[in-house]
Motif scaffolding. Structure first.
Motif, PDB file in Angstrom:
ATOM      1  N   ILE A  85       0.649  -1.041  -0.154  1.00 22.34           N
ATOM      2  CA  ILE A  85      -0.026  -0.071  -0.067  1.00 22.34           C
ATOM      3  C   ILE A  85       0.933   1.465   0.024  1.00 22.34           C
ATOM      4  O   ILE A  85       0.559   2.353  -0.936  1.00 22.34           O
ATOM      5  CB  ILE A  85      -0.892  -0.043   1.353  1.00 22.34           C
ATOM      6  N   ALA A  86       2.042   1.082   0.856  1.00 26.79           N
ATOM      7  CA  ALA A  86       2.825   2.339   0.856  1.00 26.79           C
ATOM      8  C   ALA A  86       3.472   2.709  -0.395  1.00 26.79           C
ATOM      9  O   ALA A  86       3.637   3.567  -0.742  1.00 26.79           O
ATOM     10  CB  ALA A  86       3.890   2.176   1.940  1.00 26.79           C
ATOM     11  N   THR A  87       4.081   1.556  -1.174  1.00 22.84           N
ATOM     12  CA  THR A  87       4.533   1.764  -2.465  1.00 22.84           C
ATOM     13  C   THR A  87       3.504   2.336  -3.389  1.00 22.84           C
ATOM     14  O   THR A  87       3.826   3.055  -4.395  1.00 22.84           O
ATOM     15  CB  THR A  87       4.977   0.533  -2.890  1.00 22.84           C
ATOM     16  N   LEU A  88       2.249   1.591  -3.396  1.00 19.24           N
ATOM     17  CA  LEU A  88       1.357   2.253  -4.454  1.00 19.24           C
ATOM     18  C   LEU A  88       0.883   3.741  -4.348  1.00 19.24           C
ATOM     19  O   LEU A  88       0.871   4.387  -5.076  1.00 19.24           O
ATOM     20  CB  LEU A  88      -0.118   1.235  -4.329  1.00 19.24           C
ATOM     21  N   LEU A  89       0.785   4.240  -2.960  1.00 22.27           N
ATOM     22  CA  LEU A  89       0.451   5.464  -2.448  1.00 22.27           C
ATOM     23  C   LEU A  89       1.710   6.376  -3.064  1.00 22.27           C
ATOM     24  O   LEU A  89       1.577   7.477  -3.582  1.00 22.27           O
ATOM     25  CB  LEU A  89       0.549   5.618  -1.131  1.00 22.27           C
ATOM     26  N   SER A  90       3.111   5.759  -2.889  1.00 24.16           N
ATOM     27  CA  SER A  90       4.147   6.626  -3.335  1.00 24.16           C
ATOM     28  C   SER A  90       4.204   6.717  -4.728  1.00 24.16           C
ATOM     29  O   SER A  90       4.678   7.900  -5.285  1.00 24.16           O
ATOM     30  CB  SER A  90       5.449   5.682  -2.692  1.00 24.16           C
ATOM     31  N   VAL A  91       3.983   5.870  -5.450  1.00 24.98           N
ATOM     32  CA  VAL A  91       3.822   5.920  -6.932  1.00 24.98           C
ATOM     33  C   VAL A  91       3.014   6.958  -7.328  1.00 24.98           C
ATOM     34  O   VAL A  91       3.184   8.055  -8.188  1.00 24.98           O
ATOM     35  CB  VAL A  91       3.377   4.496  -7.762  1.00 24.98           C
ATOM     36  N   VAL A 166       9.495   7.447   4.733  1.00 25.60           N
ATOM     37  CA  VAL A 166      11.044   7.236   4.710  1.00 25.60           C
ATOM     38  C   VAL A 166      11.374   6.549   3.244  1.00 25.60           C
ATOM     39  O   VAL A 166      12.506   6.680   2.750  1.00 25.60           O
ATOM     40  CB  VAL A 166      11.554   6.273   5.634  1.00 25.60           C
ATOM     41  N   ALA A 167      10.381   5.994   2.475  1.00 22.50           N
ATOM     42  CA  ALA A 167      10.944   5.301   1.266  1.00 22.50           C
ATOM     43  C   ALA A 167      10.470   5.883   0.079  1.00 22.50           C
ATOM     44  O   ALA A 167      11.296   5.862  -1.000  1.00 22.50           O
ATOM     45  CB  ALA A 167       9.961   3.769   1.416  1.00 22.50           C
ATOM     46  N   SER A 168       9.500   6.738   0.097  1.00 20.52           N
ATOM     47  CA  SER A 168       9.083   7.281  -1.336  1.00 20.52           C
ATOM     48  C   SER A 168      10.140   8.333  -1.764  1.00 20.52           C
ATOM     49  O   SER A 168      10.232   8.393  -3.112  1.00 20.52           O
ATOM     50  CB  SER A 168       7.859   8.259  -1.003  1.00 20.52           C
ATOM     51  N   ALA A 175      12.618   8.784 -10.479  1.00 22.05           N
ATOM     52  CA  ALA A 175      11.613   9.352 -11.587  1.00 22.05           C
ATOM     53  C   ALA A 175      12.168  10.748 -11.920  1.00 22.05           C
ATOM     54  O   ALA A 175      11.990  10.903 -13.185  1.00 22.05           O
ATOM     55  CB  ALA A 175      10.246   9.335 -10.779  1.00 22.05           C
ATOM     56  N   LYS A 176      12.517  11.438 -10.913  1.00 23.56           N
ATOM     57  CA  LYS A 176      13.022  12.568 -11.572  1.00 23.56           C
ATOM     58  C   LYS A 176      14.110  12.434 -12.544  1.00 23.56           C
ATOM     59  O   LYS A 176      14.394  13.164 -13.588  1.00 23.56           O
ATOM     60  CB  LYS A 176      13.501  13.558 -10.348  1.00 23.56           C
ATOM     61  N   GLY A 216      12.949   2.733  -9.140  1.00 25.39           N
ATOM     62  CA  GLY A 216      12.648   3.470  -8.049  1.00 25.39           C
ATOM     63  C   GLY A 216      11.404   3.000  -7.084  1.00 25.39           C
ATOM     64  O   GLY A 216      11.464   2.823  -5.904  1.00 25.39           O
ATOM     65  N   THR A 217      10.502   2.193  -7.883  1.00 24.58           N
ATOM     66  CA  THR A 217       9.560   1.676  -7.247  1.00 24.58           C
ATOM     67  C   THR A 217       9.789   0.324  -6.405  1.00 24.58           C
ATOM     68  O   THR A 217       9.406   0.209  -5.254  1.00 24.58           O
ATOM     69  CB  THR A 217       8.323   1.282  -8.251  1.00 24.58           C
ATOM     70  N   ILE A 218      10.609  -0.325  -7.117  1.00 18.88           N
ATOM     71  CA  ILE A 218      11.051  -1.571  -6.221  1.00 18.88           C
ATOM     72  C   ILE A 218      12.216  -1.278  -4.942  1.00 18.88           C
ATOM     73  O   ILE A 218      12.001  -1.784  -4.055  1.00 18.88           O
ATOM     74  CB  ILE A 218      12.195  -2.568  -7.257  1.00 18.88           C
TER      75      ILE A 218
END
Length: 290
Positions: A85-91, A166-168, A175-176, A216-218
């Motif tokens: 969930i944290a990764t999805l929201l981070s994306v 901490v992860a996003s 991505a940048k 970056g997502t991984i």
């Protein structure tokens, strides 16, 4: 005119000096290479021996029973749930932010860029305290959540927030970079032809940056899986609610060492696999092989 014997003597001395210099140079080169190899061996051993030592503590006869341990299962399930969930929201949050920072120039951009990277270097305890002073009932946004009878610390939502915090930034940076390295000629041509920034983003910019975004997502997911300090400070260590794999390792280290070793090996294996995948993606992105 110099006598031939004198010239021969000088040539012999010159060759002798050259040979001696060459021998000294070869000796220095060999010594340097030997020292370099020793340094590399020491450093590689320093980084790998602690990892190997964890695997040496694993009792192969206990693997089956440990994988049925309720504490291990709950920690794994919670970590997978919250990190995904944290990764999805981070994306959703980080990719548009990375695109904006990569394609826009504005006053204060350096400050914003630095703030986006700040969680990467913040001590975990400081990150946890910062989240507490923001989302706790008595924190900065506490009155807003209190008005809806929402309490975040001590619940699973706190784990997800800590992981995003901490992860996003890993995803923002990746991505940048992916958006910055694109050929602006292609982007400008597409913008002229279509006239729609949104269409250009989804058809040109996003596909070209996809490898960087995936990397970056991984990395974001792996960092979320391994998050410990901020989660402990902000969410607590409640089995089945906020106790992720790192917190379970911390708890089981003394009460059930074998379970702690098992969970440690799981995280090490995940980290190793993530790094391999990211390296392969990087190689394909820059078009070289090793």
């Amino acid at each position: 005119m110099a006598h031939p014997s004198i010239n021969n003597s000088q040539d012999i001395k010159t060759k002798k000096h050259t040979n001696e210099t060459s021998k000294i140079s070869r000796f220095i080169d060999k010594t340097t290479i030997a020292l370099l190899i020793i340094i590399v061996i020491i450093y590689v051993a320093f980084l790998t021996l602690p990892v190997i030592s964890v695997f040496l503590k694993l009792d192969l006869t206990q693997i089956s029973s440990q994988l049925q341990n309720p504490g291990i299962i709950k920690a794994i399930e919670l970590s997978l749930y919250t990190s995904l969930i944290a990764t999805l929201l981070s994306v959703i949050l980080a990719v548009p932010t990375g695109y904006f920072l990569a394609t826009r120039k504005f006053y204060g951009k350096t400050v914003i860029d630095t703030l986006m990277d700040l969680p990467l270097v913040l001590p975990p305890a400081v990150a946890g305290i910062a989240l507490l002073y923001t989302f706790a009932p008595g924190g900065l946004l506490g009155p807003v959540f209190n008005s809806f009878d929402i309490i975040i610390p001590g619940y699973t939502a706190a784990v997800i927030i800590a992981q995003i915090f901490v992860a996003s930034p890993f995803l923002i940076r990746s991505a940048k970079i992916g958006f910055e390295k694109q050929d602006q000629t292609i982007y400008n041509s597409a913008k002229i032809l279509t006239g729609s920034r949104l269409r250009v983003f989804f058809t040109i910019s996003l596909p070209l940056a996809m490898r960087a975004i995936i990397s970056g997502t991984i990395m974001t997911w792996a960092r979320a899986m391994g998050e410990f300090g901020a989660t402990l400070m902000f969410a607590g260590n409640l089995p089945g609610i906020t106790q992720t794999i790192p917190l379970a390792i911390y708890t089981m280290l003394y009460s059930d060492p074998l379970a702690g070793v098992m969970l440690s090996i799981i995280l090490i294996s995940i980290s190793f696999a993530v790094i391999i995948i990211v390296k392969l993606l990087e190689q394909k992105r820059y078009g070289y092989k090793k």
